[in-house]
Write an enzyme that holds these catalytic residues in place. Structure first.
Site, PDB file in Angstrom:
ATOM      1  N   LYS A   1      66.456 -29.951  -4.529  1.00 17.44           N
ATOM      2  CA  LYS A   1      68.253 -30.016  -5.417  1.00 17.44           C
ATOM      3  C   LYS A   1      67.996 -31.372  -5.114  1.00 17.44           C
ATOM      4  O   LYS A   1      68.361 -31.920  -4.102  1.00 17.44           O
ATOM      5  CB  LYS A   1      68.447 -29.028  -5.109  1.00 17.44           C
ATOM      6  CG  LYS A   1      69.584 -28.473  -6.180  1.00 17.44           C
ATOM      7  CD  LYS A   1      70.147 -27.358  -5.460  1.00 17.44           C
ATOM      8  CE  LYS A   1      71.414 -27.735  -5.814  1.00 17.44           C
ATOM      9  NZ  LYS A   1      72.634 -27.015  -4.685  1.00 17.44           N
TER      10      LYS A   1
ATOM     11  N   LYS B   1      70.795 -24.821   8.477  1.00 18.25           N
ATOM     12  CA  LYS B   1      72.282 -25.528   9.533  1.00 18.25           C
ATOM     13  C   LYS B   1      72.423 -25.277  10.854  1.00 18.25           C
ATOM     14  O   LYS B   1      72.550 -26.316  11.164  1.00 18.25           O
ATOM     15  CB  LYS B   1      74.070 -25.483   8.925  1.00 18.25           C
ATOM     16  CG  LYS B   1      73.814 -25.456   7.937  1.00 18.25           C
ATOM     17  CD  LYS B   1      75.454 -25.479   7.357  1.00 18.25           C
ATOM     18  CE  LYS B   1      75.881 -25.975   5.230  1.00 18.25           C
ATOM     19  NZ  LYS B   1      77.004 -26.187   5.430  1.00 18.25           N
TER      20      LYS B   1
ATOM     21  N   LYS C   1      74.470 -33.171  -1.937  1.00 14.70           N
ATOM     22  CA  LYS C   1      75.647 -34.023  -1.314  1.00 14.70           C
ATOM     23  C   LYS C   1      75.061 -34.502   0.008  1.00 14.70           C
ATOM     24  O   LYS C   1      75.710 -35.315   0.330  1.00 14.70           O
ATOM     25  CB  LYS C   1      76.755 -33.382  -1.742  1.00 14.70           C
ATOM     26  CG  LYS C   1      77.073 -31.970  -1.226  1.00 14.70           C
ATOM     27  CD  LYS C   1      78.993 -32.122  -1.303  1.00 14.70           C
ATOM     28  CE  LYS C   1      78.426 -30.519  -1.109  1.00 14.70           C
ATOM     29  NZ  LYS C   1      79.982 -30.326  -1.201  1.00 14.70           N
TER      30      LYS C   1
END
Ligand code: TRP
Length: 331
Positions: A195, A113, A198
């Site tokens: 994967k 992040k 979202k």
């Protein structure tokens, strides 16, 4: 016999995908009879990345409605919004003093992040796992159902709990990650080696729980496959295998059984069958979510009661912690 305690949460950031549904919420429903369950909406975690206030509030309610629409029963589990239970922030502060900066700097998700948001590497982003530890430990959870990406956070929660218990005496139950079956891992439709997420920038990569029928069918039609022209579960065909896994997860069969059903048929057939299956499965959930969102009084009642139940348990743990570390509690 006391039931074991299950704790999990989802952040109200971004749109949930069918991966979140299959990998998390749908399984929670199956567990609500066997365990004492706490399921939170982790808005305090969500703000570690900038959020539009109005969007955050709207998504919080949407997620609450989704929990209910998926079949979580507010009689059986405490459904609540994390920030409505102050003990989370309070315990996180104490646990901060039992956590080392180096440990947090080494967390995979923090590194990812920080790389993705170099303009906003705030303290909350680094402290994220400690807040998550507070979530889990407040309820003396035995199990934490999470995807593999959260395993490291449950590990650090265990470390912090063990460290605290060692220094201050037995206080926290040491939780275990409850990692869901391998087969449930849903990959991106555009890049089936990664994967489904979202936060993917390509909207065609993920099927959102909020997508309408046409969008779902279109996304599956555009799904990346290969040039083998053979419907099979195989490592060299990640795209086709992913479609079969999705089909199987929604139909309640195995991917191998699904492959048999499509033997000799083309990818076009497979894609439209998967699309139809997903759209059919989501339609009732979406309708129920819409119905609930129109009934704000009911939703806020459920969340208020959930927060009260959660706060009751959380307070007990927090008092114990405050006593052990020597905070003055009045005479
Ligand atoms: N970090 C989790 C996620 O993004 C959400 C979360 C917050 C959570 N607190 C938790 C999950 C406690 C399990 C237990 O998926």
């Amino acid at each position: 016999m006391d039931k074991k305690v299950m704790y999990s949460a989802v952040q109200p950031s971004g749109n949930l995908t069918i991966g979140n549904y299959l990998g998390a919420i749908r399984n929670w429903v199956a567990m609500q009879d066997r365990f004492t369950c706490y399921y939170a909406i982790a808005d305090m975690h969500a703000i570690t990345v900038r959020q539009e206030p109005a969007d955050l509030r709207r998504r919080t309610l949407e997620l609450a409605a989704l929990y209910l629409a998926c079949g979580l029963d507010p009689q059986k589990c405490a459904l609540y919004v994390q920030s409505n239970v102050p003990a989370h922030a309070e315990l996180a502060w104490v646990l901060n003093t039992f956590t080392y900066v180096g440990e947090m700097e080494r967390m995979t998700q923090f590194k990812d992040k920080s790389a993705r948001h170099p303009e906003n590497i705030n303290m909350g982003l680094m402290d994220y796992p400690v807040l998550m530890a507070a979530d889990i430990l407040l309820y003396q959870a035995d199990y934490v159902p999470v995807g593999v990406d959260q395993r490291q956070h449950v590990e650090i929660t265990r470390d912090i709990a063990i460290r605290f218990n060692h220094r201050c005496g037995e206080t926290f139950r040491v939780p275990e990650a409850y990692i869901l079956k391998e087969g449930a891992k849903i990959m991106s439709l555009q890049d089936p080696l990664h994967k489904m997420s979202k936060s993917d920038e390509n909207p065609n990569a993920s099927v959102y729980l909020s997508d309408d029928r046409d969008t779902i069918l279109r996304k599956f039609r555009r799904a990346v496959t290969d040039s083998f022209n053979r419907v099979a579960v195989s490592e060299e065909q990640p795209g086709v295998t992913n479609l079969l896994n999705i089909y199987a997860a929604f139909r309640g069969c195995t991917a191998a059984e699904a492959a048999c059903a499509f033997e000799g048929r083309g990818y076009g057939d497979l894609k439209s069958a998967v699309g139809e299956t997903v759209a059919d499965a989501l339609a009732p959930v979406q309708a129920e979510q819409r119905r609930l969102l129109a009934d704000k009084a009911y939703l806020s009642g459920v969340l208020k009661e959930g927060a009260e139940r959660a706060a009751y348990t959380a307070r007990k743990t927090l008092s114990k912690v405050y006593r052990k570390i020597g905070f003055y509690r009045g005479e």
